[in-house]
Design an enzyme around this catalytic site. Structure first.
Site, PDB file in Angstrom:
ATOM      1  N   LYS A  60      32.446  52.435  45.095  1.00 41.41           N
ATOM      2  CA  LYS A  60      31.213  52.742  45.795  1.00 41.41           C
ATOM      3  C   LYS A  60      30.261  53.507  44.946  1.00 41.41           C
ATOM      4  CE  LYS A  60      33.142  56.512  48.206  1.00 41.41           C
ATOM      5  NZ  LYS A  60      32.268  57.559  47.792  1.00 41.41           N
ATOM      6  N   HIS A 114      30.193  56.009  39.850  1.00 34.54           N
ATOM      7  CA  HIS A 114      28.768  56.152  39.508  1.00 34.54           C
ATOM      8  C   HIS A 114      28.546  55.500  37.907  1.00 34.54           C
ATOM      9  CE1 HIS A 114      27.876  58.005  43.367  1.00 34.54           C
ATOM     10  NE2 HIS A 114      28.813  59.273  42.956  1.00 34.54           N
ATOM     11  N   HIS A 145      29.428  63.330  38.203  1.00 36.22           N
ATOM     12  CA  HIS A 145      30.667  63.125  38.818  1.00 36.22           C
ATOM     13  C   HIS A 145      31.051  61.750  38.810  1.00 36.22           C
ATOM     14  CE1 HIS A 145      28.569  63.108  42.379  1.00 36.22           C
ATOM     15  NE2 HIS A 145      29.444  62.185  42.924  1.00 36.22           N
ATOM     16  N   CYS A 188      32.364  61.943  52.014  1.00 31.73           N
ATOM     17  CA  CYS A 188      32.892  60.646  52.099  1.00 31.73           C
ATOM     18  C   CYS A 188      33.673  60.206  53.206  1.00 31.73           C
ATOM     19  CB  CYS A 188      33.412  60.333  50.516  1.00 31.73           C
ATOM     20  SG  CYS A 188      32.117  60.279  49.530  1.00 31.73           S
ATOM     21  N   ASP A 245      34.618  56.658  44.340  1.00 30.19           N
ATOM     22  CA  ASP A 245      33.476  57.044  43.852  1.00 30.19           C
ATOM     23  C   ASP A 245      33.189  56.631  42.590  1.00 30.19           C
ATOM     24  OD1 ASP A 245      31.011  58.148  45.126  1.00 30.19           O
ATOM     25  OD2 ASP A 245      31.301  59.856  43.969  1.00 30.19           O
ATOM     26  N   ASP A 275      38.722  58.633  47.764  1.00 29.29           N
ATOM     27  CA  ASP A 275      38.320  59.338  46.898  1.00 29.29           C
ATOM     28  C   ASP A 275      39.070  60.303  46.273  1.00 29.29           C
ATOM     29  OD1 ASP A 275      35.870  57.669  47.241  1.00 29.29           O
ATOM     30  OD2 ASP A 275      34.469  59.206  47.598  1.00 29.29           O
TER      31      ASP A 275
END
Ligand code: VGL
Ligand code: ZN
Length: 213
Positions: A111, A54, A86, A156, A52, A10
């Protein structure tokens, strides 16, 4: 020699200065990453990155829960810290840091795409319900040893390392390539201790390079 991979966790704009979930001094990890990338490329080690990633309505976002960011609640039966919005898919905040040597990254693993559950580990979501393609990729390439660094130490990086150990990988963590959120001042220190207790070997970048010719 077993095959080895560098896993960059990340290293995204939102965790760096000016980002939505900026981690103190997060940017300083990029120079460590670039040094390790060169080191790994010279040896033929794979270079992997997690992101990351989302959807805009992710359930971990405080904005979706009428909650204050950085407070604690529950998401789908699991304890959950509510985060500022975020790493929304496709935004600049979700992009890898611009100074990272991205051309050297062999594969990227996303993810956190399921809005109903958070996903700190690059291997599994927080309920261990679904897995990313990372373990399969590593198995396919006969990789059994990982060098891990990135953001954030206490989320993470920690959960990625603990999952990797449970899956049977040998795990080396480059501590100065990691920075933490530190909702409590010693969260990162605790996280490094948990990783070591679970079987990870901790190195500074200099120690790693000095002990691996
Ligand atoms: C992370 C909090 C929320 C991380 C991701 O990359 O450590 N932390 N989402
Ligand atoms: Zn997240």
């Amino acid at each position: 020699m077993t095959q080895r991979a560098l896993l960059l966790v990340d290293l995204q704009n939102d965790f760096c200065a000016g980002g939505a979930l900026a981690v103190a001094d997060g940017d300083s990890t990029v120079a460590v990453a670039n040094t390790l990338i060169s080191w790994c490329k010279t040896r033929g080690d794979a270079v992997l990155a997690s992101q990351d990633w989302h959807p805009p309505n992710h359930g971990s976002f405080a904005s979706q829960q009428q909650a204050e960011p950085y407070t604690l609640g529950e998401l789908d039966g699991l304890p959950q810290t509510w985060w500022p919005d975020h790493c929304v898919q496709g935004t600049d905040g979700a992009a890898l840091h611009p100074l990272l040597t991205q051309s050297a990254v062999d594969a990227v693993f996303h993810k956190g795409e399921n809005p109903d559950i958070d996903s700190y580990s690059a291997f599994f979501d927080n309920g261990q319900r679904q897995e990313t393609a990372l373990n399969g990729w590593l198995q396919h390439h006969d990789i059994r040893e990982l060098i891990v660094m990135g953001l954030a130490t206490d989320y993470c990086v920690k959960f990625t390392v603990l999952d990797a150990l449970r899956l049977g990988y040998a795990v080396n963590v480059i501590t100065d390539g990691c920075r933490g959120v530190n909702l409590n001042a010693d969260d990162s220190a605790q996280a490094f201790m948990e990783m070591a207790a679970a079987g990870a070997t901790l190195y500074t970048l200099d120690d790693w390079i000095e002990t691996h010719n």
